[in-house]
Scaffold this active site. Structure first.
Site, PDB file in Angstrom:
ATOM      1  N   CYS A  81      59.854  36.303  53.005  1.00 32.26           N
ATOM      2  CA  CYS A  81      60.550  36.490  51.728  1.00 32.26           C
ATOM      3  C   CYS A  81      59.977  35.550  50.681  1.00 32.26           C
ATOM      4  CB  CYS A  81      62.049  36.260  51.885  1.00 32.26           C
ATOM      5  SG  CYS A  81      62.475  34.569  52.329  1.00 32.26           S
ATOM      6  N   ASP A 498      29.591  43.635  22.761  1.00 37.75           N
ATOM      7  CA  ASP A 498      28.185  43.421  22.466  1.00 37.75           C
ATOM      8  C   ASP A 498      27.581  44.810  22.211  1.00 37.75           C
ATOM      9  OD1 ASP A 498      25.523  42.238  22.471  1.00 37.75           O
ATOM     10  OD2 ASP A 498      25.324  43.129  24.457  1.00 37.75           O
TER      11      ASP A 498
END
Length: 807
Positions: A81, A498
Site C-alpha cells: 500500500c 529547431d
C-alpha cells in the site's frame, strides 16, 4: 539530533593539492558536516555529516567539482500500500550516501540514486523496516516475478475458498433458508457448529491468511502499520471475539455472544481474490517491456573462416559479420556490408513504412528484415544497442515518481494511523451510545473501518498509470527518458522547434548559384565544395555533393562556430558562410544582397562565398519541410499550445518556413550559444518544451522545461533530452503530448476514486447509515469493496494501452 552518517564520495575535477584544499574548505563550511577528509590519490572524500546529504553535494558542486553518482535498483517484497512506499523510501534515504529513493508499488522495485554508500546497506535497512529487499537481477524478468506471485495467490485463494465456503454456509445458510438453521440445531448443534467454524477459520488465518500476519504484525510492532496490519487486526479481532464467544461465553454479556468466524474467513478470501485480480492486471501494465524484450532473437548467423555458425546473441562481438535471411529479426545494431532489402522498424520507431537498407545503411537490433538478404557488421552489442537503451529508458521512466505523487505521500504518511484511530473511536462510540448488544455492534463497525480503509488504491493510483502510459508511448516511438516529463509536458504552454533536421528533413540540396561579375561557376563551386567537404553540417554536405569532379586540397581549414568556414584552396583564401561572417570580416555584399533576399523569401538558405576578401557568390540551399510538420503544428494549436521556431538561419528564410507551417513566433539568426538565451526568453510566456536534434541543440534541450530530441539526431542531443522521438518524425511531439494528457487525466481519475472511496465509505463502515435507519455495513462487504477499489484503479490505468492513437 539526527544520526551521524558517513559517506565516501567520488569527486570529479580533483587534480591537485589546491583542489583538495578547496574541496575541504567547501565541505567545512557546510553546517551539518562534522568532519571531512579529501584524498587526491583516490579522488574521493570521506564525509561525516548529520541529516541530509544534499547540502554536502551542493557545496562540492558550488566549489566547481562534480560528484559521481550511481543508480541502484532493488526488488522489494511485502509492499502492499501507499504507506509501505513511504516507509521503504524513508529507510533508504536514511542510509549514508543516498540522494534520492523512489519506490514503485506497481513494479515492486526501489530505485535509489547514490553518491557513495553501499547498496547492501540499503537492502538491509529496507529489510529491517519489515520488507524483504535484494539487488535487482536482470536475468529474472518482471513477468517471471509476477507469474510466481500469481501462482502463490492462486494456491492460497483456492485453499481459502475450500475452507471458507463451509464456514459461510454454516453461518449464513440460515439467513437464506430459515429451515437450514433449525436443521443444524437438531443435528450437529450450535456448539459443534461454532467449533467447526472455529477450526476452519483458524486454518484460513494460519494458512492462506498467514501472509497478512507475516508482513503486518512486525510492522505493527515497529509502530509503522500498513494495510496488512489493518487486515490482520480486523480478522484477528473477529476471530478472537468469536473464539471467546464459543469457548468462554461467560466472559461476554448474554446478548453479545454471537460468532463472526465467517467474517474473518470471508475477509481473507475476498482480499486474496482482490490481490489476484490486481496482480493479473499489474502484470499487463508491464506488457510494453515484455514486448520489447521479446524483440531480441536468441541466435545470429555469423560468418567465420570456417563458414556460417549460429552464435548466441549474448556472445556477439563488435565487428562480427552476420548474414540475415528474409523474414528474420536483426540480432544487434550494425551496418550493412552487402545486399539490399526493406526492414520493418515499426517496433522501434512506431513508423509503419519499411525502410530500404543498402550498402552502408545502419540496421537496428530487434527490427525485422523483409524479402531481401543482407549481411551486416555488428557495431553495437549487448547493453550498448538501441533496443537495450530503449528498454533501460522505459524501465527508468516507469519507476519514476511524478510531482503529483508528493500529495499522495503526504496524506498516506498519516493515513493508516488515522484509520486505526478512527476504528478505535468507532468502537468507543458504539460502546457508549450503541443499542444492545453494544459490544457486537462495536466489533462489527470497528472491523469494517479497519478493512475498508486500506490505502492500496492510493499507492497504485500513480505508478500503474505511469507504467502503462510510458509503455504505450514506447510502442508509439516516444521514449520518456525521465518519468517526471510526463507531468511537465502536460503543463507546457509553448513548444519551440529547431529548424534543420527537426522541422525540415535535414537533407538540404544546392538549388541555385548567383555569381559576382567575372567569376567562373564550376571553378568556384569546386573550391567552395572542397572547404565544405571538411564540415559535418547538412548545408555543407549539400554544397559538397553538388560539385563535379575531384576536389582540390584545402590548407589551413578553420570552422568558425555559428558563422561558417575558412580555408586556403589553390592559393586563394576562401570564406564560406552566413551573411554575418561577411559582415564580421568587412566584406561588401551589396552586389548580391538582392539575390540573397530572393532566396530567403522562397525559404532557401543563402550561403555567401568570398575569395581573397572579395564577394564571389551567394549559393541557395533548400531543405524540404518534413511532411508531418504541418499536421504536428496544427495539432499543438488545437490543444491551445503556442509554437515557436529557433534557428541560425536568416530572418527572411525562417519567416518563409514559419508562414508555411503556421508557426506563431520566430527567433532567427541565432548562434548556438544564443539558443539557450532564446529558450529562456520564450520561457517567460509559460512552461516551454524545446525540440531539437543536433549537437548545438543540447544546451537548449537541457535548459528547457522539457527537452524533446529527435531520435535520428546525435547521441549528445538525446542524452540532454527528457523525451526522445525514436522515429525522427516531428509528429511524435503531438503523440507525446497526447500520452502526457491521457496519463495525467488517468492519474487524476485514479486519485479521485482512491480518495473519494475512503472519504465516502469510512463513515458508512463506522455506521453513519445505521443512525438514519439504514444498514450496518458487514465486514465481509467492506473487504469486497476494499479489494475492488484496487482492481478498479489498475483496470482504469490499463485503458491507457489505447492512448495516443496510432503512429
Amino acid at each position: 539530533m539526527s544520526a551521524q552518517n558517513t559517506a565516501r564520495l567520488n569527486i570529479a575535477g580533483l587534480n591537485c593539492a589546491s583542489c583538495v584544499r578547496r574541496a575541504e574548505t567547501a565541505l567545512s563550511k557546510v553546517p551539518n558536516v562534522t568532519e571531512a577528509h579529501v584524498n587526491l590519490a583516490s579522488k574521493s572524500a570521506d564525509v561525516h555529516y548529520d541529516g541530509a546529504l544534499s547540502p554536502v553535494l551542493d557545496a562540492l558542486r558550488g566549489a566547481g567539482f562534480g560528484v559521481e553518482t550511481q543508480e541502484v535498483l532493488l526488488d522489494v517484497e511485502g509492499a502492499s500500500c501507499a504507506s509501505c512506499v513511504g516507509r521503504i523510501e524513508k529507510a533508504a534515504l536514511a542510509q549514508p550516501g543516498v540522494m534520492a529513493a523512489a519506490m514503485n508499488l506497481a513494479s515492486g522495485q526501489l530505485r535509489v540514486q547514490m553518491a557513495g554508500g553501499d547498496a547492501g546497506d540499503i537492502a538491509r535497512a529496507v529489510t529491517d523496516a519489515g520488507y524483504h529487499a535484494r539487488a535487482h537481477t536482470p536475468d529474472t524478468p518482471q513477468e517471471d516475478r509476477t507469474e510466481a506471485e500469481l501462482r502463490s495467490l492462486r494456491r492460497d485463494l483456492t485453499l481459502a475458498v475450500v475452507l471458507t465456503l463451509p464456514v459461510f454456509i454454516l453461518a449464513m445458510g440460515g439467513h437464506l433458508i430459515p429451515a437450514f438453521h433449525h436443521w443444524i440445531a437438531m443435528t450437529i448443534g450450535d456448539t459443534a457448529n461454532n467449533i467447526i467454524q472455529f477450526v476452519l477459520t483458524s486454518a484460513v488465518l494460519v494458512g492462506p491468511g498467514r501472509r497478512f500476519y507475516r508482513h503486518g504484525v512486525p510492522l505493527l510492532l515497529h509502530g509503522a502499520p500498513d494495510m496488512n496490519a489493518l487486515v490482520a487486526m480486523g480478522t484477528f479481532a473477529a476471530w478472537a471475539y468469536s473464539t471467546v464467544a464459543t469457548f468462554a461465553p461467560g466472559l461476554l454479556p448474554e446478548g453479545a455472544r454471537g460468532v463472526y468466524f465467517e467474517a474473518a474467513a470471508v475477509i481473507v478470501t475476498l482480499i486474496l481474490l482482490g490481490r489476484l485480480l490486481e496482480a493479473r492486471a499489474k502484470g499487463r501494465t508491464g506488457a510494453a517491456i515484455k514486448a520489447l524484450m521479446g524483440l531480441r532473437p536468441d541466435t545470429a548467423r555469423v560468418l567465420t573462416d570456417a563458414g556460417e555458425i549460429d552464435r548466441p546473441v549474448a556472445e556477439l562481438q563488435v565487428g562480427d559479420i552476420i548474414r540475415l535471411r528474409p523474414g528474420e529479426r536483426i540480432a544487434t545494431d550494425g551496418e550493412v556490408t552487402g545486399g539490399d532489402s526493406y526492414v520493418d522498424e515499426s517496433m522501434i520507431t512506431g513508423e509503419p513504412v519499411p525502410v530500404q537498407k543498402h550498402l552502408g545503411a545502419p540496421v537496428t537490433g530487434g527490427t525485422i528484415n523483409g524479402q531481401g538478404t543482407l549481411t551486416y557488421r555488428a557495431t553495437r552489442v549487448g547493453s550498448d544497442t538501441v533496443l537495450a537503451r530503449i528498454i533501460d529508458m522505459v524501465q527508468a521512466a516507469q519507476g519514476a515518481k511524478l510531482p503529483i505523487q508528493g500529495m499522495v505521500d503526504r496524506i498516506t504518511a498519516w493515513f493508516v494511523p488515522a484509520v486505526m484511530a478512527a476504528a478505535a473511536l468507532t468502537v468507543v462510540l458504539w460502546l457508549i451510545f450503541g443499542p444492545d448488544p453494544a459490544l457486537t455492534f462495536a466489533l462489527v463497525a470497528g472491523v469494517s473501518v479497519l478493512i475498508i480503509a486500506c490505502p492500496c488504491a492510493m499507492g497504485l493510483a500513480t505508478p500503474t498509470s505511469i507504467m502503462v502510459g510510458t509503455g504505450r508511448a514506447a510502442e508509439l516511438g516516444v521514449l520518456f527518458r525521465k518519468g517526471d516529463a510526463l507531468q511537465s509536458l502536460h503543463e507546457v504552454a509553448v513548444v519551440a522547434f529547431d529548424k534543420t533536421g527537426t522541422l525540415t528533413e535535414g537533407k538540404p540540396a544546392l538549388t541555385s548559384v548567383a555569381l559576382a561579375d567575372g567569376v567562373d561557376r564550376d571553378a568556384l563551386l569546386r573550391q567552395v565544395a572542397a572547404v565544405e567537404a571538411l564540415s559535418e553540417h547538412p548545408i555543407a554536405r549539400a554544397i559538397a555533393d553538388a560539385a563535379k569532379g575531384p576536389l582540390p586540397t584545402v590548407d589551413g581549414f578553420q570552422s568558425i562556430t555559428g558563422y561558417g568556414l575558412r580555408g586556403t584552396v589553390q592559393g586563394a583564401d576562401l570564406l564560406v558562410g552566413a551573411e554575418r561572417l561577411m559582415l564580421r570580416e568587412g566584406i561588401e555584399i551589396a552586389a548580391l544582397a538582392p539575390a540573397a533576399a530572393d532566396l530567403a523569401r522562397t525559404g532557401a538558405t543563402p550561403v555567401f562565398a568570398a575569395v581573397n576578401g572579395q564577394l564571389a557568390a551567394v549559393l541557395g540551399v533548400s531543405d524540404t519541410v518534413k511532411p508531418s510538420a504541418r499536421a504536428a503544428i496544427a495539432a499543438l494549436h488545437a490543444q491551445g499550445v503556442k509554437t515557436a521556431m529557433i534557428t541560425g538561419d536568416t530572418q527572411a528564410t525562417a519567416d518563409a518556413i514559419a508562414a508555411d507551417l503556421g508557426i506563431d513566433h520566430v527567433v532567427a539568426g541565432v548562434l548556438p550559444e544564443g539558443k539557450v538565451a532564446a529558450v529562456q526568453d520564450l520561457m517567460s510566456h509559460g512552461k516551454l518544451a524545446f525540440v531539437g536534434d543536433g549537437i548545438n541543440d543540447a544546451p537548449a534541450l537541457a535548459r528547457a522545461d522539457v527537452g524533446i530530441a529527435i531520435g535520428t539526431g546525435t547521441d549528445v542531443a538525446i542524452e540532454a533530452a527528457d523525451v526522445v522521438l525514436m522515429s525522427g518524425d516531428v509528429g511524435g511531439v503531438e503523440r507525446a503530448f497526447a500520452i502526457s494528457h491521457a496519463t495525467l487525466r488517468n492519474i487524476r481519475q485514479n486519485l479521485f476514486w482512491a480518495f473519494g472511496y475512503n472519504v465516502l465509505l469510512i463513515p458508512v463502515a463506522a455506521g453513519a447509515l445505521y443512525i438514519f435507519g439504514g444498514p450496518l455495513l458487514s465486514p465481509m462487504l467492506a473487504a469486497g469493496a476494499m479489494a475492488l477499489s484496487s482492481v478498479f484503479v489498475v483496470t482504469n490505468a490499463l485503458r491507457l494501452r489505447r492512448a495516443g492513437g496510432t503512429a
